[in-house]
Design a protein around this motif. Structure first.
Motif, short mmCIF file in Angstrom:
data_model
loop_
_atom_site.label_atom_id
_atom_site.label_comp_id
_atom_site.label_asym_id
_atom_site.label_seq_id
_atom_site.Cartn_x
_atom_site.Cartn_y
_atom_site.Cartn_z
N MET A 1 0.84 -1.19 0.00
CA MET A 1 0.00 0.00 0.00
C MET A 1 0.88 1.25 0.00
O MET A 1 1.88 1.30 0.69
CB MET A 1 -0.89 0.02 1.24
N GLU A 2 0.48 2.20 -0.79
CA GLU A 2 1.17 3.49 -0.89
C GLU A 2 0.33 4.56 -0.21
O GLU A 2 -0.89 4.46 -0.15
CB GLU A 2 1.39 3.88 -2.35
N THR A 3 1.00 5.61 0.25
CA THR A 3 0.30 6.76 0.84
C THR A 3 0.15 7.84 -0.21
O THR A 3 1.12 8.20 -0.89
CB THR A 3 1.08 7.30 2.06
N TYR A 4 -1.05 8.37 -0.34
CA TYR A 4 -1.39 9.41 -1.31
C TYR A 4 -1.96 10.61 -0.55
O TYR A 4 -2.44 10.48 0.57
CB TYR A 4 -2.44 8.91 -2.30
N THR A 5 -1.93 11.76 -1.20
CA THR A 5 -2.54 12.97 -0.65
C THR A 5 -3.46 13.56 -1.70
O THR A 5 -3.06 13.73 -2.86
CB THR A 5 -1.47 14.02 -0.27
N VAL A 6 -4.69 13.86 -1.30
CA VAL A 6 -5.63 14.54 -2.17
C VAL A 6 -5.79 15.97 -1.64
O VAL A 6 -5.94 16.17 -0.44
CB VAL A 6 -7.00 13.82 -2.26
N THR A 7 -5.69 16.93 -2.54
CA THR A 7 -5.81 18.34 -2.18
C THR A 7 -6.82 19.00 -3.10
O THR A 7 -6.72 18.86 -4.32
CB THR A 7 -4.46 19.07 -2.32
N GLY A 8 -7.79 19.69 -2.52
CA GLY A 8 -8.75 20.46 -3.29
C GLY A 8 -8.56 21.93 -2.96
O GLY A 8 -8.23 22.27 -1.82
N ASN A 18 -7.42 18.63 2.21
CA ASN A 18 -6.03 18.20 2.19
C ASN A 18 -5.90 16.99 3.09
O ASN A 18 -5.69 17.13 4.29
CB ASN A 18 -5.10 19.34 2.63
N GLU A 19 -6.07 15.79 2.52
CA GLU A 19 -6.09 14.58 3.32
C GLU A 19 -5.20 13.50 2.72
O GLU A 19 -5.07 13.38 1.51
CB GLU A 19 -7.52 14.03 3.42
N MET A 20 -4.62 12.71 3.61
CA MET A 20 -3.80 11.57 3.20
C MET A 20 -4.65 10.31 3.29
O MET A 20 -5.55 10.21 4.13
CB MET A 20 -2.59 11.45 4.11
N PHE A 21 -4.35 9.34 2.39
CA PHE A 21 -5.05 8.06 2.41
C PHE A 21 -4.14 7.01 1.78
O PHE A 21 -3.13 7.35 1.17
CB PHE A 21 -6.39 8.15 1.66
N GLU A 22 -4.50 5.75 1.92
CA GLU A 22 -3.71 4.67 1.35
C GLU A 22 -4.49 3.98 0.25
O GLU A 22 -5.72 3.84 0.32
CB GLU A 22 -3.32 3.65 2.42
N ALA A 23 -3.76 3.54 -0.78
CA ALA A 23 -4.36 2.80 -1.89
C ALA A 23 -3.32 1.83 -2.43
O ALA A 23 -2.12 2.02 -2.24
CB ALA A 23 -4.82 3.76 -2.98
N ALA A 29 -6.10 4.90 -6.31
CA ALA A 29 -5.93 6.16 -5.59
C ALA A 29 -6.69 7.28 -6.26
O ALA A 29 -7.32 8.12 -5.60
CB ALA A 29 -4.45 6.52 -5.49
N LYS A 30 -6.66 7.32 -7.59
CA LYS A 30 -7.39 8.35 -8.33
C LYS A 30 -8.88 8.24 -8.04
O LYS A 30 -9.54 9.23 -7.73
CB LYS A 30 -7.11 8.22 -9.82
N GLN A 31 -9.42 7.03 -8.12
CA GLN A 31 -10.85 6.83 -7.87
C GLN A 31 -11.21 7.17 -6.43
O GLN A 31 -12.22 7.83 -6.17
CB GLN A 31 -11.24 5.38 -8.18
N GLN A 32 -10.39 6.76 -5.49
CA GLN A 32 -10.64 7.03 -4.07
C GLN A 32 -10.54 8.53 -3.78
O GLN A 32 -11.38 9.10 -3.08
CB GLN A 32 -9.65 6.26 -3.20
N GLY A 33 -9.54 9.19 -4.33
CA GLY A 33 -9.36 10.62 -4.13
C GLY A 33 -10.50 11.43 -4.72
O GLY A 33 -11.01 12.37 -4.09
N LEU A 34 -10.94 11.07 -5.93
CA LEU A 34 -12.07 11.76 -6.55
C LEU A 34 -13.35 11.53 -5.74
O LEU A 34 -14.18 12.43 -5.61
CB LEU A 34 -12.25 11.30 -8.00
N GLY A 35 -13.49 10.35 -5.18
CA GLY A 35 -14.63 10.06 -4.30
C GLY A 35 -14.61 10.93 -3.05
O GLY A 35 -15.66 11.40 -2.59
#
Length: 72
Positions: A1-8, A18-23, A29-35
């Motif tokens: 699992m990698e750690t990603y950050t989504v920022t709007g 601005n949140e971190m999540f794992e995918a 990760a793209k689908q989860q971040g867009l969600g």
């Protein structure tokens, strides 16, 4: 699992998410971040999803009207 950050962000650069999540991979990760953006009500704003400094997804802010100094 990698750690990603989504920022709007808003047009003026203000962060709205601005949140971190794992995918398991970039596509997930793209689908989860867009969600996450959709769930927070920020799907039509500027956004980016990154992994260890690599840009996975980017969407520019939707600027209303004509930009100053452009030919359009």
């Amino acid at each position: 699992m990698e750690t990603y950050t989504v920022t709007g962000f808003e047009n003026d650069g203000t962060l709205v998410l601005n949140e971190m999540f794992e995918a398991s991979d970039d596509q997930s990760a793209k689908q989860q971040g867009l969600g996450m953006l959709r769930a927070a009500g920020h799907e039509h704003k500027g956004a980016r999803i990154v992994r260890r400094g690599q840009l996975i997804y980017f969407e520019r802010c939707k600027l209303p009207g004509k930009l100053k100094g452009t030919a359009s």
